[in-house]
Motif scaffolding. Structure first.
Motif, PDB file in Angstrom:
ATOM      1  N   CYS A 175     -10.302  33.985  46.959  1.00 28.70           N
ATOM      2  CA  CYS A 175     -11.490  34.816  46.807  1.00 28.70           C
ATOM      3  C   CYS A 175     -12.741  33.935  46.728  1.00 28.70           C
ATOM      4  O   CYS A 175     -12.795  32.995  45.940  1.00 28.70           O
ATOM      5  N   THR A 208     -13.763  40.722  35.117  1.00 33.77           N
ATOM      6  CA  THR A 208     -12.822  40.678  36.224  1.00 33.77           C
ATOM      7  C   THR A 208     -13.609  40.679  37.529  1.00 33.77           C
ATOM      8  O   THR A 208     -14.575  41.425  37.682  1.00 33.77           O
ATOM      9  N   CYS A 209     -13.197  39.825  38.437  1.00 35.88           N
ATOM     10  CA  CYS A 209     -13.904  39.699  39.708  1.00 35.88           C
ATOM     11  C   CYS A 209     -13.830  41.011  40.484  1.00 35.88           C
ATOM     12  O   CYS A 209     -12.749  41.584  40.659  1.00 35.88           O
ATOM     13  N   SER A 210     -14.964  41.462  40.917  1.00 36.37           N
ATOM     14  CA  SER A 210     -15.008  42.768  41.586  1.00 36.37           C
ATOM     15  C   SER A 210     -14.512  42.676  43.024  1.00 36.37           C
ATOM     16  O   SER A 210     -14.041  43.657  43.590  1.00 36.37           O
ATOM     17  N   GLU A 221     -11.484  35.831  37.569  1.00 34.38           N
ATOM     18  CA  GLU A 221     -12.467  36.220  36.567  1.00 34.38           C
ATOM     19  C   GLU A 221     -13.762  35.467  36.826  1.00 34.38           C
ATOM     20  O   GLU A 221     -13.751  34.382  37.408  1.00 34.38           O
ATOM     21  N   ILE A 222     -14.819  36.034  36.358  1.00 29.32           N
ATOM     22  CA  ILE A 222     -16.107  35.386  36.543  1.00 29.32           C
ATOM     23  C   ILE A 222     -16.801  35.244  35.208  1.00 29.32           C
ATOM     24  O   ILE A 222     -16.794  36.177  34.393  1.00 29.32           O
ATOM     25  N   LYS A 251     -15.675  34.770  45.772  1.00 33.87           N
ATOM     26  CA  LYS A 251     -16.583  35.079  44.661  1.00 33.87           C
ATOM     27  C   LYS A 251     -16.180  34.331  43.383  1.00 33.87           C
ATOM     28  O   LYS A 251     -17.008  33.768  42.691  1.00 33.87           O
ATOM     29  N   CYS A 252     -14.868  34.331  43.093  1.00 33.18           N
ATOM     30  CA  CYS A 252     -14.412  33.778  41.807  1.00 33.18           C
ATOM     31  C   CYS A 252     -13.683  32.458  41.999  1.00 33.18           C
ATOM     32  O   CYS A 252     -13.146  31.902  41.052  1.00 33.18           O
TER      33      CYS A 252
END
Ligand SMILES: [Zn+2]
Ligand SMILES: [Zn+2]
Length: 366
Positions: free
Chosen positions: A182, A159-161, A190-191, A184-185
């Motif tokens: 987001c 799970t993306c932090s 999710e990553i 990041k992801c």
């Protein structure tokens, strides 16, 4: 189940609305009732479903025509409009909302796979008898190394932090809450830390598929067969796409086809036409014998009932229509010439009633 509302009413349209008007009305309503804007509002969610169902029918010419003629019952033959199955909801969503909503909110990675098209050319005879063809094509299939997850075997997506799995980052600015995808992801929530090397994290790989296609007897040039679920695999657990097989049928040197009827032109000689005869004629089922009556004129049409093409739906076969062409002899031998001269000397008015009546008309005209 409560009776369904009229699709035009749902979208607030007249029955003769143009496809542009339908799109506009849909877009406006769908934006208003979109779940992203009405979180936790069950009524809006129902409404949104209803709007989508109405649009899925009215934006499809075939479905719209069926609905116009037969109402909701007319759509029985089509896949349900609300489910993700038959109708590509993702298509509309992508087309209209991709630009607006992909800005925020968790992306739905679970999507239907691509539909595929394949052309098959068959012989005329095969279209009559039906035929089985093996076809080969490439499609995406679920990656067996990672079972379609995209994560390397033995690892899991995490799970993306940054967004804690929501796919978006919300910021409060005064009255407004602004959300962004987001970073990041990429909005997925999710990553994949360790992508599957076989599919590079896509969850699908290109594979060759061999498939036996049963082409039914009676198929016509330009018909399209739908093979459900034989398109590409869905994305991340989504349903498979469908395979559409476009059939083209080669023309035949003797038979012409119109619907389930077959047309043939058959030349006969002067003497066969004058004296009458029995004639062997080709049909799509083999040979038949027809009787040519004495005094048959060129252009006479004869019918062989039930000797036409079969129907895909199993209804009664069509007919074969035979056009008789009386061929005037050419390249006469001197003997044939002599015989024709004798015949001409022997000609009586009663043998040529058409000619006689025409000459009579001309006389009165002059
Ligand atoms: Zn994230
Ligand atoms: Zn993989």
């Amino acid at each position: 189940m409560a009776s369904k509302r009229d699709y035009y009413e749902i979208l607030g349209l007249e029955r003769d609305a143009s496809s542009d008007e339908i799109k506009k009305a849909y877009r406006k309503l769908a934006l208003k009732h979109h779940p992203d804007k009405n979180q936790g509002n069950g009524e809006a969610e129902e409404k949104f479903k209803e709007i989508n169902e109405a649009y899925s029918v009215l934006c499809d010419d075939e479905k719209r025509a069926a609905y116009d003629r037969f109402g909701h019952e007319g759509l029985g033959a089509f896949a349900s409009g609300t489910g993700g199955g038959g109708f590509g909801f993702g298509d509309i969503f992508g087309e209209f909302f991709g630009d607006i909503f992909s800005q925020s909110g968790k992306k739905n990675r679970r999507r239907k796979g691509e539909d595929l098209r394949y052309g098959v050319r068959i012989q005329f005879e095969e279209s009559i008898s039906g035929v089985s063809k093996q076809i080969k094509f490439n499609r995406y299939e679920i990656c067996s190394s990672c079972d379609g997850t995209g994560a390397k075997k033995g690892t899991k997506k995490i799970t993306c932090s940054v967004c804690r799995g929501t796919g978006e980052i919300r910021q409060q600015q005064g009255f407004f809450s602004i959300s962004r995808t987001c970073y990041k992801c990429n909005g997925e929530g999710e990553i994949i830390e360790h992508p599957c090397p076989a599919c590079k994290g896509e969850g699908r790989v290109i594979k060759e598929r061999k498939l036996d296609i049963k082409i039914p007897a009676g198929i016509e040039d330009g018909n399209r067969l739908k093979v459900s679920g034989e398109g590409s695999s869905g994305f991340f657990g989504g349903p498979n796409g469908d395979l559409y097989v476009d059939i083209s049928v080669e023309t035949h040197s003797i038979f012409k086809r119109d619907g389930s009827d077959i047309f043939v032109s058959i030349p006969i000689s002067f003497s066969q036409a004058a004296l009458g005869c029995e004639l062997e004629v080709p049909t799509v089922d083999g040979k038949s014998v027809i009787k040519i009556l004495s005094g048959t004129q060129s252009g006479t049409q004869l019918t062989l009932k039930g000797k036409g093409a079969p129907r895909i739906n199993g209804g009664p076969k069509g007919n074969e229509y035979i056009s008789v062409i009386v061929e005037t002899p050419t390249n006469l031998t001197s003997k044939q010439k002599k015989l024709f001269e004798e015949l001409a000397a022997e000609n009586k008015e009663e043998s040529h009633p058409l000619k006689k009546s025409f000459m009579d008309k001309i006389k009165s005209f002059i």
